[in-house]
Each structure stands twice: as C-alpha cells, then as structure tokens.
Write an enzyme that holds these catalytic residues in place. Structure first.
Site: not given
Lengths: 448, 448
Positions: A218, A239, A289, A297-298, A353
């Site tokens: 997708r 996928d 992908a 982050l905390a 990310y």
C-alpha cells in the site's frame, strides 16, 4: 478517507481561521502538473540562458522533443528557463544570469520549471570561485520560494570532470523539466560521473528490467510498484504476510509477482534473490518497507526503538550485503532507499524513526563505491509531507500540518511523486547520480 | 521598539487567535538561560553516558567546575546529559545510549543541555558504521525538538584521528553546555583537528587579542563587539561614515577604537590593517557588515543585486586576501563570517541576500586550508530568526514569524546569542573547528 491535508483545508475554510490564514499568507494551492504518458515534456519552449555551456547543454534537447529559445520573446509562454552557470568564477559572475532569469519569469507558464546548471563548490577551489558556486544554491532556493502556479525550481550540480553535455546531465534535466518531478522543489542533483545513456524507449525506460519493491502492499510502496511497471519493469512486490491480500491486489493490478516475506527474517535476502532470480536477474531493488513507533524519547522502550531500527535500517543493510554477494545482480544494478525529511531535520516523537532514516542517508553515501564497482548506483529519496494512510492516522494531524504549513507548493505531495523520483533513480538516465539523497518535499520547511 | 516577536505575541494574545494558536500547538516560550559572568557553567551535575570514551571525555570536566555523574540518581536535577557514542559501529549500537538518555530526561533541569559526542559519518566507512553514525543526527535532532524549558540538544562530531579527549572537544563541549549557547539547538560542531588548548583565563579567553568587527554600529555587530570585549579582546569597530555617531557610542561603551569606513572601498583592507595594526597585530576579524535589498527576482534590478553581493560577499573576500597577505596577522588568526539561514534554505524575496550568504558558506569552507596554513581558522555563524531593528522594520513581519513559527525554543533569538557563537569561534577553545558554518537558530524550520 480524511487526510491531514483535508483537516487543514477544513480548518482553514472556517471564517475566523480564514482570516488568520490570510493574515499569515497561508496557502491556496495550485494543481500540480503530473505525468501522463504521451503528453509533451513541457507546456512550452525552454529558454536556455548562459554562454558556451548553454550551447552545449541545449544540443541534445531537441531530441527530447523540446523547442529551444536563447532569448525570451515577449508574450510567448515558456515551459522552462534553464540557466547554465558552469563558468562562474566569482561573485560578480552571478548577476547577469540571475537578472536574465528574473526578466523572463513573467513568461513562465503554470507548472513551468526553472533549472540551474552549475559546478559543485568543492573545498579545493579558490575562495571566490567556491563562494560564487555556493551562491547559486542560495539564489535557486530563494527563487523556488517565489514561484507560484505549481512551477518549481531545482538545480543540477556538475561534479569534477563532468561537463554540461554529459548524458547524466541531460537525464537529470529531462527529469527536472518533466511532470515526473512535480513535488521536487528547491533541490540539487549532483551528477558525479559521466556515466549514463538515453533510454532506448523514453516512455518505457525500464523495459526488460526486473525490480523488487519492499513494503509494496500500500501507500508509497504500491505507488512505486505501479510507476516502475508503467515504465516497463517486471516487478516483484514484497510485504509481510499480514498484508497478503493487499499485496496480491497490487501484484494483480500490475501483472507482477507477490512475495509474502518479513524482511527482518535472516533468510530474507536469500528468499528475495531466489524469487526475483526466476526473472533471470535483479536490476532494481527499492527498500521502501518502513514502520513508525512514535514516542517521546522520555517514554521510549526498547521494543519500539528496536523494531523501527530493525525494519527501516538493519534489514536493508543485510539485504544489500546479500544482493552484492549474489551472482544474479544485473550489469547496472540500482538500489533506491526510502529516507525521510525526518532523517535530515529530526521530528518530535520520532527519535527512533529519524535515527533509522538518517542512517539510510549515511548508508547510501558509503555504499556508493560498492555499487559503482558493480556498474551500479545506490541513492535515497527523502519524502517530506506526503499524503498517505499513515499521515491520515496521525494522532495530531493538524499539528503536523501546522509544522509544515508552508512548502513552496502550498500542499502535500502524493505517493506517486515519490514513486516518480524512485523510478528516475532506477533508470539509465540517472547513472551519473550515486550516493545522493533526493528530497521530494515541495521545499517544505524542515530545518536541520 | 516593536519587534517581529512583539507582533506575534500581540496577535497570539487576541482571544480568537489564541484559540487557533492552541489548535496548532503554538508557542508559550520559556526564558532562556543566558551567560552572566561568575555563574556556574550549568544548573546541576553532568550525567556522562557511554563506555571507555565517556571516561576519557569526563576526565577534564571537573577542571571546568563541573560535577560528574556516571549514573542518574533518582530525584537529582541534572544540568546536562552527555552521551558518548564514539564506538558506534552498527544500527544496534544506538539503542542502549538512546534509551539511557531517555530514562534520564525527566531529571533534566530547565535550561539543561543534551550533547552527543560521536564520529563523523565519512564516505569511506563500511555501510553499517556510516549508517549508525549518521543515525545519531536523526536521533539528536528529534530529541532537541522534544526538549522544553529552554533546554537544548546539540552534537559534537569527531573528525578522522580526533579522540574524545582532544582539547577541541572539551572546548566545544564547554560552549555547548554553557549559557553562551542559549539559542544554538539541534546543531553539530565538527572538531576536525587535535589543535586547541584551554584558555589561561576561562572568563576572559580573548585577553590580549585584537579584534576587528565590521558593521558594528548596531544590532548583531554591536553585540559582537560587546561580547568580544567582555571576553577580553581589544576591539576595533568598523562601520560606514553615515553610522558614525552610533559607531562612536559603541566604541565608547566598550573602550574600543572606531573606524569609519565603507568596506567596499578598494583600500578598505589597507585601512583596516593600518588601524588594527596600531595594536601590534590582528588576531580576530569578524565580517559582520551586511545589507538587504529585498525584491522578488522578477522585480530585481542590477543595483539591488550588485549592492548586496558587493557588501556581503565580494568585500569580505577582498579583505581576507589583504589580511592573509599582511604581516600583521597574529600567530593563530580567527576569521568569523556572518552567514544566514537564508543562505542555507533560501528565502522568498531574498535571491540576492541568500546568494551572498550561501557564498559566505562556500567561502569559509574553501578558505579553511589557507587559514590552517597560518595556524588559524575561518568559520561562519548562520543566524536564524534573531530579533533586531532589521527584523522590526520588515514590511510583513507577521508573515515572517509565521514562516518560522516553531523553532524548538519557541521564540526568536537575541543579537547576543549570535555574538556568543562568534566569540566562541574566535577563541583558542575552537581551534579544532575550521571551515564550518554554525547555525544559531533555535532549531527553526528553514528547509534546504
């Protein structure tokens, strides 16, 4: 389906919000010129400005079906203005070209293109020459912010020993002039080698090539598979099994092969090579992908951190190793990776990310010599604000939109826009481009 | 005097606008920790995370008056968290440090600091190592966007052959921890050599040095002159005759020497060398003088274009040539130039200004070897959204603010913040930094 852009458009159409939007000069977007097979490359002739470099550059352009002008004719709508600045040696050399571009701007058609062609500002130059060459970037990026009506401004940088008539320059120029680059704006493409050749079938430049696209069930991945197919490639779409139904639908739509596979499995490389190898060889691999597991982050935990780094970065690294060790890789292999503007500028809530996507940028840069040794290239595409299901599911979509409110094109891009950049980097015309990351972001404000 | 920031604050305090601002999560800024002589470097101890590199890094820190922690103690407010990531060799090596920083974040005091110390991701590395090193940038830049309360996040990059205990690393770390870096956020300082030594008088690191500051009659230039003086330098302030009165006032305030001079005059270099030479030698030159002549390129004329390129770029190039040819240059000369985030990302209406400021970035990069050969350095500081008379006079200030609405620190910077960065790059502690451009922008969104 409501996208983040819809949210913004709804908000901004409220009378009070509209007033605020007006106060801040917020967007009323133009419809972008996007690629349709058979349409002319540009909505008008190309004005090519500059000295002898401009003559050399213009040489191959009629073969692309373009009409060339060397001077603006009052009242004639221009499809593009190309400024060749390859001989700039000091700050004073910028004025004539800049002012000539400015004087012709009013003739630029909606969806038109500005492209500068100049030399890379390397460290070993005399300061005045380096200053002038770097100056082109400030000029072009500002100019791109001044264009309206879906027009864009981008630059081609010539590496050492690369001249304006190198095939890679013609290839990059063709892409930047075309509707395929609709959402590429304010960017520079470095043509670092004299490799590359025009495609035998310009409308199907990938004919006879086998491509593998991961995460293809997708969104951007499906769009990449479709565009590679449109351009002539045989496509293996990959996928996870959970997305098997959607994956099969994509494969059916494009007459491709579906491979249900978790790319983080140790044998993922072997499985892909086996499947794609049935086509004889593997020419193109697109590492699309990717997953997000956003948390400040905390509040980040090892599971979220590791999952993102594993899928987005460690798996592509392993797959590349397996591919480079394989004897099924074609004679001019292309690897294209999906980075993200988050990997350039960072993004709140996305340390994992952004680390993975910055990692992709580092990976392609240092993998470039390995691919060059095999006659190939590896590059990344960094999408900015693209409208997908993933953005539609964002918890604070309006805030995301506010953050990126003002790309020069005043709208988000489409998955197709990313796919067009991937397809360009997958073809022979981009052979001179290696180790680079191309942003597809509408010149959105991301910081760094 | 109404600044652009005031305009924004007025607008946003209107009830309707406040609601919109809330909808978009717009800023309620914190008061930044700024340098005052005699105050401790940090509002609490430094947590230093990492392996053997962390031990080596922590070694010299007690000499800076810092308390070191190697583990967070629950409930103790930390002044800073330093994560040493010099041994990262693959994506999996990022997790432990990232999660340890995350676990300690709640203890970070207002005005606290996060600093990563990692190696530069050069092209010649294996892909996994390059990916992991580049990943640090995505991690840090995202984390910086998550900090609140005037805390900032920045990184130190170690060049080839530079270890964590190099004096230039300690010097860069001291600056990034201190209140002098209040508006530096989301940035990386590359320490490329092992040069540098701690100042004999840390509170007056420039004692005995002679500095020249152009465009010093007001705004950022005046602030630079003041901060260089505070740090111990003898300062020659330069500006055009028309600003003579303000220039004299600055000179009087700091006990410096005023030189009325148009820096675009052919004899400007000789005049500056003559004047500063009366102090025996010239140690520091700050090219701050700059003008704007904004117009959309479609309306640009040669006069506006040339004036900006001449003052902002051609004149500094000529002055540097004259300085490097002079025998009055000190043994470790420092040149610091004012660039701009417009030179990185471009800015609508500023093709000329952005070209000149991008040019500065190219100039410092390629001038670095020339200065290194003389034992010196040349760097640039690129201010982002700084509150000055110039911004206050902007015709569409509110629009400008909207464009940069969301730097992580949620406010514009002050001229002093730029001046502190200039002073840092003018001192012995920054000897390992050469050819770089340091953004002072509160991690504002500028694009590129």
């Amino acid at each position: 389906m409501a996208t983040a852009q819809d949210s913004y458009l709804n908000l901004v159409s409220h009378p009070v919000a509209r007033e605020i939007a007006g106060r801040f000069g917020l967007p009323r977007p133009a419809v972008l010129r996007r690629y349709r097979p058979g349409e002319p490359l540009l909505p008008g002739p190309v004005l090519v400005l500059g000295g002898s470099g401009a003559d050399a550059l213009a040489g191959p352009l009629p073969d692309l079906g373009l009409q060339i002008r060397r001077q603006a004719a009052h009242g004639e709508r221009l499809g593009a203005i190309v400024a060749v600045l390859d001989e700039v040696a000091g700050p004073a050399d910028l004025a004539a070209s800049a002012l000539a571009v400015g004087a012709a701007l009013r003739e630029l058609a909606p969806g038109g293109r500005i492209v500068t062609v100049s030399r890379q500002a390397c460290e070993t130059l005399p300061p005045a020459a380096a200053a002038a060459r770097q100056g082109v970037e400030g000029l072009l990026r500002s100019l791109a912010r001044e264009l309206r009506g879906g027009a864009t401004g981008n630059g081609i940088l010539l590496g050492d020993g690369v001249d304006v008539d190198a095939p890679g320059v013609t290839g990059a120029l063709r892409f930047l002039l075309s509707a395929r680059s609709a959402y590429v704006d304010g960017q520079f493409l470095l043509v670092g080698s004299t490799d590359g050749q025009p495609a035998a079938e310009p409308e199907r430049p990938l004919a006879g090539h086998t491509a593998v696209v991961t995460g293809a069930a997708r969104g951007i991945g499906a769009a990449i598979a479709e565009v590679l197919r449109r351009d002539g490639a045989d496509v293996v779409v990959v996928d996870v099994p959970a997305a098997g139904e959607q994956l099969a639908a994509v494969a059916n739509r494009i007459g491709g092969t579906a491979l249900q596979l978790d790319i983080t499995r140790p044998d993922a490389g072997a499985r892909i090579i086996e499947q794609a190898g049935r086509h004889g060889r593997i020419d193109i691999v697109v590492h699309n992908a990717g997953i997000t597991r956003d948390k400040l982050l905390a509040n980040m935990d090892a599971e979220r951190w590791d999952a993102v780094l594993e899928v987005n970065l460690a798996a592509p690294l392993r797959l590349n190793e397996a591919l480079l060790a394989s004897n099924l890789l074609g004679p001019a292999p292309r690897i294209v990776c999906l980075a993200s503007t988050s990997g350039i500028a960072g993004n709140r809530g996305q340390t994992n990310y952004a680390a993975s996507k910055a990692g992709i940028i580092g990976m392609v840069r240092s993998s470039a010599p390995l691919l060059a040794a095999r006659g190939g290239t590896i590059n990344a595409v960094a999408p900015g604000f693209i409208e997908t299901e993933m953005t539609a599911r964002m918890p604070a979509a309006a805030r995301q939109v506010a953050r990126r409110l003002l790309p020069s094109l005043q709208q988000g891009g489409l998955p197709r826009d990313v796919a067009e950049a991937v397809a360009f980097l997958s073809g022979g015309a981009a052979a001179g481009i290696n180790g680079q990351t191309l942003r597809v972001c509408g010149q959105s404000l991301v910081g760094a």
